[in-house]
Motif scaffolding. Structure first.
Motif, mmCIF file in Angstrom:
data_model
loop_
_atom_site.group_PDB
_atom_site.id
_atom_site.type_symbol
_atom_site.label_atom_id
_atom_site.label_comp_id
_atom_site.label_asym_id
_atom_site.label_seq_id
_atom_site.Cartn_x
_atom_site.Cartn_y
_atom_site.Cartn_z
ATOM 1 N N HIS A 566 -5.940 14.756 40.305
ATOM 2 C CA HIS A 566 -6.775 14.123 39.290
ATOM 3 C C HIS A 566 -7.111 15.113 38.177
ATOM 4 C CE1 HIS A 566 -9.827 11.705 37.369
ATOM 5 N NE2 HIS A 566 -10.753 12.638 37.598
ATOM 6 N N ARG A 568 -5.324 17.496 37.126
ATOM 7 C CA ARG A 568 -4.146 17.732 36.287
ATOM 8 C C ARG A 568 -3.759 16.505 35.457
ATOM 9 N NH1 ARG A 568 0.778 19.051 38.281
ATOM 10 N NH2 ARG A 568 1.185 20.130 36.330
ATOM 11 N N GLY A 569 -4.500 15.412 35.628
ATOM 12 C CA GLY A 569 -4.246 14.242 34.802
ATOM 13 C C GLY A 569 -3.369 13.187 35.433
ATOM 14 N N ASP A 571 -2.456 9.990 37.947
ATOM 15 C CA ASP A 571 -3.234 8.829 38.416
ATOM 16 C C ASP A 571 -2.603 8.197 39.654
ATOM 17 O OD1 ASP A 571 -1.987 6.553 35.802
ATOM 18 O OD2 ASP A 571 -0.967 7.783 37.295
ATOM 19 N N PRO A 585 0.781 13.640 32.995
ATOM 20 C CA PRO A 585 -0.509 13.524 32.324
ATOM 21 C C PRO A 585 -0.322 12.950 30.924
ATOM 22 C CG PRO A 585 -0.196 15.721 33.271
ATOM 23 C CD PRO A 585 1.102 15.005 33.361
#
Length: 591
Positions: A566, A568-569, A571, A585
């Motif tokens: 999360h 590091r972007g 999902d 990301p």
């Protein structure tokens, strides 16, 4: 003074107190005055004398400046000559212009100039004979002379005099270029000692080409500083210091100071390095520019000259072959004839595979062309792409080391060293190890398959065969299953835990997975079945605890997402992405 009795001197008594250096000041000032008005007078005098024949320094400076103006087709006048000397910042050498005013007013006719030039030539010959006689005398009085050594000195002196350009138009200065076969074949040219670093031999001319911000100046500055101070470079043994002239039209004074301090230089530690920062020399593809550079070389007694960057010192178009042919004719050829080595720094063209930008004539006159490329992480490759002799190494794998103390580089903490043997494969362009580092740099996960890897490499402009891509993909997929501690791209921050099974401590290494024969390895990133959820009190059945509302959920399986993914972007879980590799990301290139 009437009450002073003069001390008698014997005219033949030359004890050094009453000796006179042979020269004719009147003849030199007359020639200096007329050549400021008449280009033909300069041309005729140049057939008889050279600049070294002039004894008076102001006249020699006027000779140099007028020669450059004649070569460039400029109009001559004492006022214009004075302005040119002022532009060079050397007006004080002609008494701030008063010397020019004195000798430039009442001048002789141009047709008379050769007669006075002959007088200057004869006085210069006497000076050379006197210097030779003093050398012989000093050698004898020193007690170390022997007849053979004196004969050698006399022979060299006679050969030099025979090779001078004579006023009668004789061919001595031309025939001096003819080879004498016996001593020529008795010379072992193959035993030439390469200069420190083994990039070139004495008297050779090379070009160092590099991409923007690859650090050409950093590498060459340290190399030449170590050469001028007698230190080793790139694993080569130390040698005697070499006088170096570095001419820089790229770097400011603050950068120059910070860099040399970081190499270990400083007051009293610069050796035989002479450094000219933004010198006001004329373009080196003109006769005047070549004369300016040779004057600087003579003043510094340099054996090697560096031009940083060569395109800053030309006036013609960079894409025009005539520009580089003129540079060779006016500047590089005189250096080569004098046995002075040169290093030219140059920029890479838009198409890096084609080398330096501009005309291909750039590479026609040099002995070697070296290309510098940054590989990331301080790793560099220096590869020879053109060579005239083939002597010396073809490629260097280099590591640039630097230590910073806050915002400044620590003194003596910057250096270039040869890369250790075990890391060489990663820097050989086209190898599987090199390809793996490139894929890691693109941020692809270790389990990325062939199609996705091919797409990412194509997007980055990296062209390589599919067989090597497949080999690199296999190596990366096997990283974790083989227990490799280097299974993650170097772009991962140290504080981010490496991917592993849920519940495995970040510091622990994933254990070796045992497989039965014929059973494929477990794909990396596929999470095992989660443990049974705890039972809730008061319920007769197992039901999971309600998820924490602050915990991010995977958009595919709606289960809690690992915190580091999360952050590091991402999902999704690594194994939940339908493209068999986690999503990127926002803003990253998924290719």
């Amino acid at each position: 003074m009437e009450n002073v009795r003069p001390f008698p001197h014997d005219p033949a008594d030359h004890d050094g107190l009453n000796s006179r250096v042979p020269h004719d000041a009147d003849a030199e000032t007359l020639v200096g005055g007329v050549i400021m008005h008449d280009a033909d007078a300069y041309t005729e005098c140049a057939k008889i004398i050279k600049r070294d024949d002039l004894y008076l320094h102001p006249v020699r400076l006027i000779w140099d400046v007028v020669g450059g103006m004649v070569a460039e087709g400029k109009q001559l006048h004492p006022v214009l000559v004075r302005a040119e000397i002022d532009r060079l910042g050397r007006l004080r050498e002609v008494e701030h212009g008063r010397f020019i005013d004195r000798i430039g007013i009442d001048v002789i006719p141009g047709l008379m100039a050769p007669s006075f030039a002959e007088r200057i030539r004869e006085e210069a010959r006497l000076r050379r004979h006197l210097e030779h006689a003093r050398t012989v005398q000093a050698t004898i009085l020193g007690g170390t002379a022997d007849p053979d050594a004196l004969d050698t000195l006399t022979t060299k002196h006679a050969d030099y005099e025979a090779g001078r350009n004579r006023a009668d138009g004789g061919p001595a200065h031309l025939t001096g270029a003819l080879l004498d076969w016996n001593p020529f074949f008795n010379t072992d040219f193959g035993s030439v000692q390469l200069l420190p670093g083994k990039l070139m031999a004495p008297g050779q001319q090379i070009t160092v080409v590099g991409e923007g911000k690859a650090g050409k100046s950093l590498l060459v500055q340290e190399w030449l500083w170590r050469m001028a101070t007698g230190q080793s470079f790139l694993g080569d043994r130390p040698q005697a210091p070499v006088p170096v002239l570095y001419i820089d039209a790229e770097n400011g004074h603050q950068d120059i100071q910070e860099r040399f301090l970081s190499y270990g230089g400083g007051p009293g530690r610069m050796g035989l390095l002479s450094y000219a920062s933004f010198p006001p020399i004329r373009p080196l593809d003109t006769a005047g520019g070549g004369q300016d550079l040779m004057a600087m070389v003579t003043e510094c007694e340099a054996q090697l000259v560096c031009l940083d960057t060569v395109s800053r010192f030309i006036s013609g178009p960079e894409n025009d072959a005539d520009t580089w042919l003129a540079l060779y004719r006016h500047t590089l050829l005189p250096l080569k004839r004098a046995g002075i080595a040169s290093v030219r720094l140059d920029h890479m063209g838009k198409d890096g595979e084609r080398g330096a930008r501009g005309s291909s004539a750039k590479t026609q006159d040099v002995d070697h062309v070296w290309e510098l490329r940054a590989q990331g992480g301080g790793s560099l490759t220096l590869r020879r792409t053109h060579t005239r002799t083939g002597i010396g190494p073809e490629q260097f794998a280099i590591v640039r080391q630097a230590q910073k103390d806050g915002d400044r580089y620590r003194p003596g903490g910057t250096r270039h060293i040869l890369m250790a043997y075990e890391h060489l494969e990663q820097n050989i362009v086209g190898s599987v190890e090199w390809l793996i580092t490139k894929i890691d740099g693109l941020g692809l996960p270790n389990d990325a398959g062939n199609p996705r890897t091919i797409t990412a490499l194509a997007g980055a402009g990296i062209k390589i065969g599919k067989d090597k891509i497949a080999a690199a993909v296999r190596e990366r997929k096997n990283r974790d299953n083989l227990g490799s501690p280097n299974g993650f791209p170097q772009t991962f921050p140290d504080e981010v835990p490496r991917e592993g099974s849920p519940g495995t401590p970040a510091e622990s290494e994933k254990p070796q997975v045992n497989h039965y024969p014929g059973t494929p390895r477990e794909p990396q990133g596929t999470p095992p079945s989660p443990p049974s959820p705890p039972l809730r009190e008061g319920k007769g059945e197992g039901s999971p605890d309600p998820a924490d509302t602050d915990t991010p959920l995977c958009t595919v399986c709606t289960k809690p997402l690992q915190p580091y993914r999360h952050e590091r972007g991402y999902d999704t879980h690594l194994g939940c992405d339908p493209t068999t590799g986690g999503s990127y990301p926002p803003g990253d290139d998924a290719a």
